[in-house]
Structure formats: structure tokens, C-alpha cells
Scaffold this active site. Structure first.
Site, short mmCIF file in Angstrom:
data_model
loop_
_atom_site.label_atom_id
_atom_site.label_comp_id
_atom_site.label_asym_id
_atom_site.label_seq_id
_atom_site.Cartn_x
_atom_site.Cartn_y
_atom_site.Cartn_z
N TYR A 1 0.35 65.17 17.03
CA TYR A 1 1.03 65.98 18.18
C TYR A 1 0.01 67.04 18.57
CZ TYR A 1 4.96 68.63 20.01
OH TYR A 1 5.81 69.46 21.14
N ASP B 1 3.55 69.35 25.99
CA ASP B 1 4.86 69.94 26.36
C ASP B 1 4.89 70.24 27.74
OD1 ASP B 1 7.48 70.39 25.53
OD2 ASP B 1 7.12 72.21 24.72
N ASP C 1 7.40 63.20 23.43
CA ASP C 1 7.85 63.62 24.50
C ASP C 1 6.55 63.48 25.46
OD1 ASP C 1 10.15 64.74 23.24
OD2 ASP C 1 9.45 66.91 23.72
C1 BGC Z 1 6.41 72.69 17.46
C2 BGC Z 1 5.21 72.30 16.10
C3 BGC Z 1 6.08 72.00 14.99
C4 BGC Z 1 7.04 70.92 15.21
C5 BGC Z 1 7.96 70.56 14.16
C6 BGC Z 1 7.53 71.42 17.39
O1 BGC Z 1 8.29 72.02 18.35
O2 BGC Z 1 5.76 72.87 18.61
O3 BGC Z 1 4.59 73.46 16.20
O4 BGC Z 1 5.10 71.59 14.09
O5 BGC Z 1 7.84 71.20 16.07
O6 BGC Z 1 8.81 71.75 13.55
#
Ligand code: BGC
Length: 404
Positions: free
Chosen positions: A110, A116, A177
Site C-alpha cells: 500500500y 488514495d 482502492d
Molecule cells: C492508512 C494506513 C494504515 C492502514 C491500516 C490506512 O487507511 O492510510 O496508514 O496503515 O489504514 O490501518
């Protein structure tokens, strides 16, 4: 946000490691995962040290003795570890050291450039033009890279770590996403800007992470997203295009659904079946979505088995709208990870989002404030995405089904 706390938590996790069941170092042979089968029948999702230490700290902060005892049990639930920055790749090796042979370590890949693109809460560290940093510093550093000696990061990029640990099994969830956003939010400038980096980045990740000890699932949003009748085919075709561009890697098993989401597995009629537009979405629960999106994927030439996040979906009827994604108020921990889904197309229920970590800040003055985190159905106050929210964790625990 999380970056500042990483070192401390990571140290706590590493210290805790020797007390755990057999560590991966003790596994004597290389793992070969057959992605034409359901590997979750043979492996259990690992309760990683990072979430374990978050939960252990949360337990200390609870005074009510019965809630405390329930909270302690959450530490033993398997969940995915999110590798959300280049720096956080450092979480992987301590987690591997703690993973027994019978477990599979779940990692979320990610860190795409321009991450995002349709929201603000999880905007990443890389801008949409930094695809080369994603490839070299996050996924892998090609051996012919002239910077190899000046930036010896090759040893710490994800591919190198997975290769160094052939005796550990890994389940990778690829870029939540990202491709769904290209299907439904292409009209946003930010998503248009990110399109080529997303497609190139996901294909690069799939190609380079295609290792024998790895099984991969590409994120496909959820039934309330790509499940709309008009989105099923374009969604499946988008995933298939990127998968084929990667050379149809054999360790891809299918797709992930409801990651960090709130949808029910098989509520019928579905949660939003009374909405005025319900007739345009035949996937009113995730079970139906797996079936229909899976079929569309198959037609498009993409593997079609699923894993579903059940980490926070115990309570339904909380959201005003299906697309409300941020820290839903009243939510509870859902079904524990299991390969007994009762559905041959769904390999496993998993905990994708580590329950207790925030989806986004409710501070309207913050750079990454997204208005979804200020909606009526979002829990407030909430810290930055990924940071711990103790009150939210306790709420998930109280509303858990099954209870702890
Ligand atoms: C955040 C990450 C996080 C992940 C799990 C995402 O929405 O951007 O920083 O590691 O959620 O909590």
C-alpha cells in the site's frame, strides 16, 4: 503520523517475539504455495507482532476487568500488516521472525504514487509522478540500477525480504482502492493524474512479487462499489488488464473484497436493498458480490477466488450511505479469520484492517482531513489514518459478534 511511533512499537514487537510459538527460522524447508488451491485450508492468518503490541497497549489502558479480559483475546486474532510507507517496510522482518510454520503472514502492499486519489485521508508519501521510487525503493531495486551502491536499499525493499525468507508463507493484498478508483473516479483530476502510475505500479508489484512462497489477491473494492451492475464488467476488465500486463503471474489467486469495509457477508435482503437506487446493484451483500464479480473476472481472464475482510462488519445499518467509509460509528469486530466460509469461491474471511487503527482524522484543520470523516455516521474524535484510536477499539470490542 504513524511513522513517528514505528520505532517504539516495532521494538516492543521484536522483544515479544521469543515468547511466541515456533518462529519461522525454525521452519526447515522452503514454502511452495499452489495458487490453484485454497492455501488458507493449510495456513492460519498470523497474529502479527505489530497489531499484537497495539492491542497489548490498549489492554493496559482498560480498567474494567471483564472488558480487559476480552480485549486481551484480540491480540491472538490474525490480521494483515500494512506496509504503508517505505520506512514501514522495517516492520516486515520482525513479523517474519515471529511467524510459525503453520501460519501465513498477511501483508498489505500500500504505497502507490498518488495513493488514495479519490479521498484525502490516506494520501501517501509518493506523488503520482514518483513511479520509479515506488518500483525501486518500495517494491524492489533492480540489480542493474546504477544507484545500487549509493542506495543499498535493495536489501530492505519488499521483494528482497520475501526472497530472503523462502521458508515463510505470505498472503499479499495488493493496493487497496487503487484500481477500483480508476474505474469509478476517473473524472477526478487526482485519479486521472494517478492512472498510469497505478496501472504500471500494480503490474510491477504483481510481476516482482510473484514468488513461490507468496499468494496474491488484488483489491476489488466491495459490493457497494464495483458491484453496481454498470461497474462489474469495467471493474473486472481493469483488474484483468493490469494482471495480463504483469504477465498473468501464477501466484495471483484472485481478489480481495470489503478491505477496511463494513459490508455484511450474507445479510438478506441486503443493508441497502431499500435504497431508491438498489435496483441498479444486484450485489447487495458480499457473498453475491464474490459470485458476480468473480464470474466477470473469469470472463475477463483473471483468477477469481476471493478473500473478504470481516474485521469490522459485525453491526449493519449504521451507514447513511453505502459509500460512507470512515470510522463508522457503532461498528463491531466481525467473524474471526477462517477458511470455513461455506462458499467455494471465497477462500477465507480475514481481518484486513487492524481494528482500532483509524481510517482518517476528524480534525477539519488537518491536511489529510476528508469530509467523510466528519459525517454524522463517522466516529469522532478520530486521529490520522493508521493511528490508534483507543475509544474506537473499545467500541469495536463491545459490539463484537461473535463476542470475545
Ligand atoms: C492508512 C494506513 C494504515 C492502514 C491500516 C490506512 O487507511 O492510510 O496508514 O496503515 O489504514 O490501518
Amino acid at each position: 503520523m504513524k511513522v513517528t511511533t514505528t520505532a517504539a512499537v516495532f521494538a516492543a514487537g521484536a522483544l515479544a517475539a521469543p515468547n511466541r510459538r515456533g518462529a519461522a527460522a525454525a521452519c526447515s524447508s522452503a514454502v511452495t504455495l499452489d495458487a490453484s488451491t485454497n492455501v488458507w485450508k493449510n495456513y492460519k492468518l498470523h497474529a502479527n507482532t505489530f497489531y499484537r503490541s497495539e492491542v497489548e497497549k490498549a489492554v493496559e489502558a482498560i480498567s474494567d476487568s471483564s472488558l480487559k479480559a476480552q480485549a486481551a483475546k484480540v491480540a491472538d486474532v490474525g490480521s494483515f500488516l500494512w506496509i504503508d510507507t517505505i520506512e514501514n517496510i522495517a516492520k516486515v522482518e520482525p513479523a517474519i521472525a515471529d511467524t510459525p510454520c503453520e501460519d501465513i503472514l498477511g501483508l498489505v502492499i500500500y504505497d502507490l504514487p498518488g495513493r488514495d486519489c479519490a479521498a484525502k485521508a490516506s494520501n501517501g508519501e509518493l506523488t503520482y509522478s514518483e513511479i520509479s521510487r515506488y518500483k525501486s525503493e518500495y517494491i524492489d531495486l533492480p540489480v542493474d540500477n546504477p544507484k545500487l551502491t549509493s542506495f543499498p536499499r535493495c536489501a530492505t525493499a519488499v521483494v528482497a525480504i520475501l526472497k530472503k525468507n523462502p521458508n515463510t508463507a505470505f498472503a499479499l493484498l495488493i493496493e487497496p482502492d487503487s484500481l477500483p478508483n480508476l474505474v469509478t473516479n476517473a473524472d477526478l483530476q487526482t485519479c486521472e493524474d494517478s492512472k498510469s502510475a497505478y496501472e504500471e505500479g500494480v503490474a510491477y508489484a504483481l510481476k516482482n512479487l510473484n514468488l513461490p512462497n507468496v499468494v496474491m489477491y488484488i483489491d476489488a473494492g466491495h459490493g457497494g462499489w464495483l458491484g453496481w451492475d454498470a461497474n462489474l464488467k469495467p471493474g473486472a476488465e481493469e483488474l484483468a488488464k493490469v494482471y495480463k500486463n504483469a504477465g498473468s503471474p501464477k501466484q495471483v489467486r484472485g481478489f480481495a473484497t470489503n478491505i477496511a469495509g463494513w459490508n455484511s457477508w450474507d445479510e438478506s435482503p441486503g443493508e441497502f436493498s431499500k435504497a431508491s437506487d438498489a435496483k441498479y446493484n444486484s450485489c447487495q451483500n458480499e457473498k453475491t458480490y464474490v459470485q458476480k464479480f468473480g464470474a466477470a473476472l473469469k470472463t475477463a481472464g483473471h483468477p477469481s477466488f476471493a478473500i473478504m475482510d470481516t474485521g469490522r462488519n459485525a453491526v449493519t445499518g449504521l451507514r447513511k450511505e453505502w459509500g460512507d467509509w470512515c470510522n463508522v460509528d457503532g461498528a463491531g469486530f466481525g467473524e474471526r479469520p477462517t477458511a470455513d466460509t461455506g462458499d467455494s469461491n471465497t477462500d477465507a474471511f480475514v481481518w484486513g484492517k487492524p481494528g482500532g487503527e483509524s481510517d482518517g482524522t476528524s480534525d477539519s484543520g488537518a491536511t489529510r482531513y476528508d469530509s467523510f470523516c466528519g459525517k454524522d455516521d463517522a466516529y469522532k474524535p478520530a486521529p490520522e489514518a493508521g493511528s490508534w484510536n483507543q475509544a474506537y477499539f473499545e467500541m469495536l470490542l463491545k459490539n463484537a459478534s461473535p463476542q470475545f
